[in-house]
Design a protein around this motif. Sequence first.
Motif, short mmCIF file in Angstrom:
data_model
loop_
_atom_site.label_atom_id
_atom_site.label_comp_id
_atom_site.label_asym_id
_atom_site.label_seq_id
_atom_site.Cartn_x
_atom_site.Cartn_y
_atom_site.Cartn_z
N LYS A 46 0.88 -1.31 0.06
CA LYS A 46 -0.09 -0.12 0.24
C LYS A 46 0.79 1.48 -0.03
N PRO A 47 1.99 1.30 1.00
CA PRO A 47 2.48 2.68 0.83
C PRO A 47 3.51 3.06 -0.24
N ILE A 48 3.67 2.03 -1.28
CA ILE A 48 4.55 2.14 -2.39
C ILE A 48 3.49 2.03 -3.59
N GLU A 49 2.33 1.98 -3.55
CA GLU A 49 1.63 1.37 -4.88
C GLU A 49 1.61 2.66 -5.76
N LYS A 50 1.67 3.85 -5.44
CA LYS A 50 1.52 4.82 -6.33
C LYS A 50 2.88 4.98 -7.08
N GLU A 51 4.03 4.74 -6.41
CA GLU A 51 5.64 4.71 -6.87
C GLU A 51 5.52 3.54 -7.91
N LEU A 52 4.91 2.48 -7.54
CA LEU A 52 5.09 1.40 -8.57
C LEU A 52 4.52 1.58 -9.68
N ASN A 53 3.28 2.58 -9.74
CA ASN A 53 2.52 2.80 -10.96
C ASN A 53 3.21 3.84 -11.68
N LEU A 54 3.95 4.72 -10.98
CA LEU A 54 4.73 5.61 -11.86
C LEU A 54 6.03 4.73 -12.59
N LEU A 55 6.65 3.69 -11.78
CA LEU A 55 7.49 3.07 -12.58
C LEU A 55 7.14 2.03 -13.54
N ASN A 56 5.84 1.82 -13.78
CA ASN A 56 5.45 1.32 -14.74
C ASN A 56 5.68 1.82 -16.34
N LEU A 58 8.10 2.60 -17.34
CA LEU A 58 9.42 2.07 -17.77
C LEU A 58 9.33 0.77 -18.63
N ILE A 59 8.05 0.25 -18.55
CA ILE A 59 8.14 -1.24 -18.88
C ILE A 59 8.18 -0.89 -20.79
N GLY A 60 9.10 -1.55 -21.38
CA GLY A 60 9.16 -1.69 -22.98
C GLY A 60 10.01 -0.47 -23.31
N LYS A 61 10.44 0.38 -22.48
CA LYS A 61 11.11 1.47 -22.99
C LYS A 61 12.54 0.85 -23.51
N GLU A 62 13.17 1.54 -24.40
CA GLU A 62 14.53 1.10 -25.00
C GLU A 62 15.60 1.57 -24.10
N ASN A 63 15.91 3.02 -24.23
CA ASN A 63 16.79 3.72 -23.74
C ASN A 63 16.65 3.67 -22.11
N ILE A 64 16.81 2.50 -21.54
CA ILE A 64 16.08 2.45 -20.24
C ILE A 64 16.91 3.00 -19.13
N GLU A 65 18.30 3.35 -19.13
CA GLU A 65 19.00 4.06 -18.05
C GLU A 65 18.71 5.53 -18.08
N GLN A 66 18.39 5.90 -19.31
CA GLN A 66 18.07 7.50 -19.48
C GLN A 66 16.67 7.68 -18.94
N GLU A 67 15.73 6.69 -19.18
CA GLU A 67 14.32 6.92 -18.85
C GLU A 67 14.25 6.88 -17.47
N VAL A 68 14.92 5.77 -16.86
CA VAL A 68 15.06 5.76 -15.34
C VAL A 68 15.60 7.23 -14.72
N ASP A 137 12.69 -5.60 -21.18
CA ASP A 137 12.34 -6.72 -22.09
C ASP A 137 10.87 -7.22 -21.75
N LYS A 138 10.13 -6.32 -21.06
CA LYS A 138 8.71 -6.67 -20.79
C LYS A 138 8.59 -8.09 -20.29
N LYS A 139 9.39 -8.54 -18.95
CA LYS A 139 9.11 -9.76 -18.37
C LYS A 139 8.01 -9.64 -17.39
N VAL A 140 7.77 -8.27 -17.22
CA VAL A 140 6.24 -8.14 -16.56
C VAL A 140 5.75 -7.21 -16.98
N LYS A 141 4.46 -7.17 -16.80
CA LYS A 141 3.47 -6.47 -17.37
C LYS A 141 2.99 -5.32 -16.19
#
Length: 302
Positions: A46-56, A58-68, A137-141
Amino acid sequence: MNKLCQLLNIENEDLLFEQITTSFKDKGILLWDYFVNWEKVYKNIKPIEKELNLLNVLIGKENIEQEVFELIKEYPQVIKAFPFLIAYRDTQVSMLTDVTEFLYKDYDFKSRQLSNEDCQDLATFFIKSGLGDLVKDKKVKNLVDYVTGVEVGLDSNGRKNRGGTMMESIVETFVKKTCDELGLQYMSQANAKKIKSQWGIEIQVDKSSRNLDFAINKNGELYFIECNFYGGGGSKLKSTATEYVKMNEYWNAQNITFIWVTDGAGWKTAIKPLREYFDKADYLLNLEMLKNNKLIHILKCL
């Protein structure tokens, strides 16, 4: 003759001990809440649910380090979810970055104002910990679903403790039934302070942290109950039996009746120490005996 033999009108100690040891529960005592403490799992997410949704995002992005990096820069609070993504319970970690020079890099996942250098360091951590490939690599959705699975896995470590809690829960069902029927008071996780406060009875304890699974008050007379279940063998059984011989003597010296309720197929590998307790103490019960109202019988007759 053993007091329990007399109370139950059993011919001799050998017969009583055989009845006890041949009626142990071989199949265990698993209840439905043994597998996962779902309330704890959801409470942790519950306390990190919003943060996890923000991190979603990133899923499927190519230039992942820059995106992070950019995500952390815009929403620095997302870093507090990082430990949850890697099944890590602390908010700080020191990583050994050079095994020849023993150089370390410290990472802090507490939400705070971050410099560009901080953002880059944390983005690097995200990549090197394997999370970059996980999302790229979209190992999680969905990271909320993913962390739910992580928390379920971590919660499985608590099963050993839940086994003991389940035995206490089962025994309490019979303790409550007994006390309701006889009009007696009982408390769980009893200690000297609680007994003095609620019942006005002083007891001496061998250590300040001593808690009894259950204490029953019968018109000022105390009955202490300890319970445990051993599905498998091991040295713990012998040490427990030895400890409870001493505990029985300690409470008896204060005119307190001690009752040990134990069960489980593990005792088949440790019959000798259990018999030693049985020979030196008055009251050894198992779950089948509770089912057959032996606790009620004991408290009625004493």
